[in-house]
Design a protein around this motif. Structure first.
Motif, PDB file in Angstrom:
ATOM      1  N   GLU A 111       1.986  -9.944  70.925  1.00 24.13           N
ATOM      2  CA  GLU A 111       2.188 -11.360  70.605  1.00 24.13           C
ATOM      3  C   GLU A 111       2.834 -11.547  69.236  1.00 24.13           C
ATOM      4  N   ASN A 112       2.529 -10.663  68.300  1.00 20.98           N
ATOM      5  CA  ASN A 112       3.174 -10.741  66.987  1.00 20.98           C
ATOM      6  C   ASN A 112       4.634 -10.316  67.049  1.00 20.98           C
ATOM      7  N   VAL A 113       4.919  -9.301  67.847  1.00 22.45           N
ATOM      8  CA  VAL A 113       6.287  -8.783  67.931  1.00 22.45           C
ATOM      9  C   VAL A 113       7.232  -9.804  68.546  1.00 22.45           C
ATOM     10  N   VAL A 114       6.794 -10.518  69.560  1.00 26.52           N
ATOM     11  CA  VAL A 114       7.694 -11.422  70.287  1.00 26.52           C
ATOM     12  C   VAL A 114       7.858 -12.772  69.621  1.00 26.52           C
ATOM     13  N   LYS A 115       7.147 -13.034  68.528  1.00 25.37           N
ATOM     14  CA  LYS A 115       7.328 -14.303  67.824  1.00 25.37           C
ATOM     15  C   LYS A 115       8.727 -14.367  67.241  1.00 25.37           C
ATOM     16  N   PRO A 116       9.477 -15.458  67.483  1.00 24.71           N
ATOM     17  CA  PRO A 116      10.841 -15.564  66.936  1.00 24.71           C
ATOM     18  C   PRO A 116      10.889 -15.466  65.413  1.00 24.71           C
ATOM     19  N   SER A 117       9.789 -15.828  64.739  1.00 25.40           N
ATOM     20  CA  SER A 117       9.788 -15.836  63.277  1.00 25.40           C
ATOM     21  C   SER A 117       9.441 -14.491  62.665  1.00 25.40           C
ATOM     22  N   SER A 118       9.135 -13.484  63.480  1.00 29.32           N
ATOM     23  CA  SER A 118       8.631 -12.218  62.941  1.00 29.32           C
ATOM     24  C   SER A 118       9.675 -11.430  62.158  1.00 29.32           C
ATOM     25  N   PHE A 119      10.945 -11.521  62.533  1.00 24.61           N
ATOM     26  CA  PHE A 119      11.981 -10.678  61.905  1.00 24.61           C
ATOM     27  C   PHE A 119      13.205 -11.520  61.536  1.00 24.61           C
ATOM     28  N   GLN A 120      12.986 -12.610  60.814  1.00 22.28           N
ATOM     29  CA  GLN A 120      14.073 -13.548  60.530  1.00 22.28           C
ATOM     30  C   GLN A 120      15.215 -12.914  59.758  1.00 22.28           C
ATOM     31  N   ASP A 121      14.907 -12.003  58.843  1.00 26.54           N
ATOM     32  CA  ASP A 121      15.946 -11.434  57.981  1.00 26.54           C
ATOM     33  C   ASP A 121      16.376 -10.042  58.410  1.00 26.54           C
ATOM     34  N   THR A 122      15.970  -9.628  59.570  1.00 27.75           N
ATOM     35  CA  THR A 122      16.270  -8.277  60.029  1.00 27.75           C
ATOM     36  C   THR A 122      17.186  -8.325  61.237  1.00 27.75           C
ATOM     37  N   ALA A 123      18.348  -7.672  61.116  1.00 27.04           N
ATOM     38  CA  ALA A 123      19.323  -7.723  62.208  1.00 27.04           C
ATOM     39  C   ALA A 123      19.083  -6.656  63.257  1.00 27.04           C
TER      40      ALA A 123
END
Length: 360
Positions: free
Chosen positions: A137-149
């Motif tokens: 559930e943490n991984v699939v959050k859209p906000s989890s990797f905002q600055d990571t391409a």
């Protein structure tokens, strides 16, 4: 720390072991298909030894190459349904070859709970102390990797310590605004899970924005001293072109010869293992000692570490030690193999039933 003592033997385990002059039923290890002690499989290795010798110490990228490597890799890929396969001399090396290439490619790594050290990118990594479901559930959050391409999600195909299979439908929820790699260690699944034991590859959804890499040890169910990487041809060619791969000695060719000629043996062993798991699962589940095991997975975990000495006194040796570090809590589990007989399973279940009665 695990309180169980450590024992040494001078022979390869089968369905039984000889320990201190006594015969024990053996419900441990990772030879799920029972091939290391299968006479026909050993005969194929002997044929391969006569044809290829005991080792091929040259680089796989040299100007003289053994065709058997490409033949075995083509068969592995076709069997699992992947586009391509690349073999190495161990599962640990396969995992590290994949991780090192992704490090060079600039990926950020996100690790699931209990992920195998073979796919760690550092000696120590941040392993989350949550359930697999919470981690997803943490991984699939859209906000989890905002600055990571570029993100590489690293996990196992199964929780082999606790006999739990994972599903991968959740990767369809990964946002398509970045590059994703899903790296899965299938060491305890290949040969055991999926259709006819073909492993995790065919159970992972195919998505245009998620590249799949599956690594595995072949030294468990497959009975081969080596490792393998499954992925697309471009990814595997990049790994093969590295000095890390080019400097490695390959898996011994005599065992690949055995693999190429053992199709029927693998199929028969898988059917026997499936039968044994079905025979055992319902009876053990009814005792209330073990975590509910997934269908057809041959590992039955128990939090009752005192089951180990109880069974040992009754001539049954099961898995019980700290893993992967000596400082970890003991892990006690029963492991089934294709080599076990109906009588072995009856003896095991009855002993576990007596143990359960002492806890009531």
């Amino acid at each position: 720390m695990n309180s169980a003592s450590y024992h040494q033997i001078t022979h390869l385990p089968n369905r039984t072991i000889e320990l201190d002059g006594k015969t024990y039923l053996y419900f441990s290890g990772t030879a799920y298909l029972g091939l290391p002690q299968h006479p026909a499989f050993q005969a194929l290795i002997q044929e391969g030894l006569q044809a290829y010798g005991s080792v091929y110490g040259s680089s796989r990228n040299g100007n003289l190459q053994l065709r058997i490597y490409e033949q075995a890799e083509a068969k592995l890929a076709a069997w699992t349904g992947s586009e391509a396969a690349l073999t190495l001399s161990s599962g640990m090396l396969a995992g590290q070859a994949a991780i090192r290439q992704l490090m060079l490619d600039g990926y950020e790594f996100v690790y699931s709970p209990d992920v195998h050290p073979a796919v760690w990118h550092l000696p120590q990594v941040s392993i989350p102390a949550v359930s697999f479901e919470e981690w997803v559930e943490n991984v699939v959050k859209p906000s989890s990797f905002q600055d990571t391409a570029k993100v590489c999600v690293v996990t196992n195909s199964v929780d082999a310590l606790r006999g739990k299979l994972y599903t991968f439908d959740w990767i369809t929820r990964l946002p398509d605004d970045r590059e994703w790699v899903l790296l899965v260690d299938d060491s305890h699944g290949l040969g055991v899970i999926g259709e006819e034991g073909k492993g995790i590859w065919g159970q992972i959804p195919s998505l245009p924005h998620v590249r799949i890499i599956v690594t595995a040890s072949l030294a468990k169910a497959m009975g081969l001293p080596g490792g393998v990487i499954f992925s697309d041809k471009i990814t595997l060619q990049k790994i093969r072109s590295t000095a890390y791969f080019g400097g490695c000695s390959p898996i011994a060719p005599d065992h690949l010869y055995a693999y190429l000629h053992a199709t029927d043996l693998y199929a028969e062993a898988y059917q026997r293992l499936a039968y044994n798991v079905r025979q055992c699962a319902t009876q053990l589940a009814s005792l209330g000692l073990f975590n509910a095991s997934n269908a057809l997975f041959p590992v039955f975990y128990t939090p009752h570490d005192d089951l180990y000495p109880f069974l040992l006194q009754r001539g049954i040796f099961v898995y019980s030690f700290a893993y992967p570090k000596p400082t970890d809590r003991a892990n006690t589990r029963i492991v089934l193999s294709a080599w076990h007989t109906d009588e072995d399973i009856e003896t095991l279940v009855e002993a576990c039933r007596v143990f359960a009665e002492t806890r009531r």
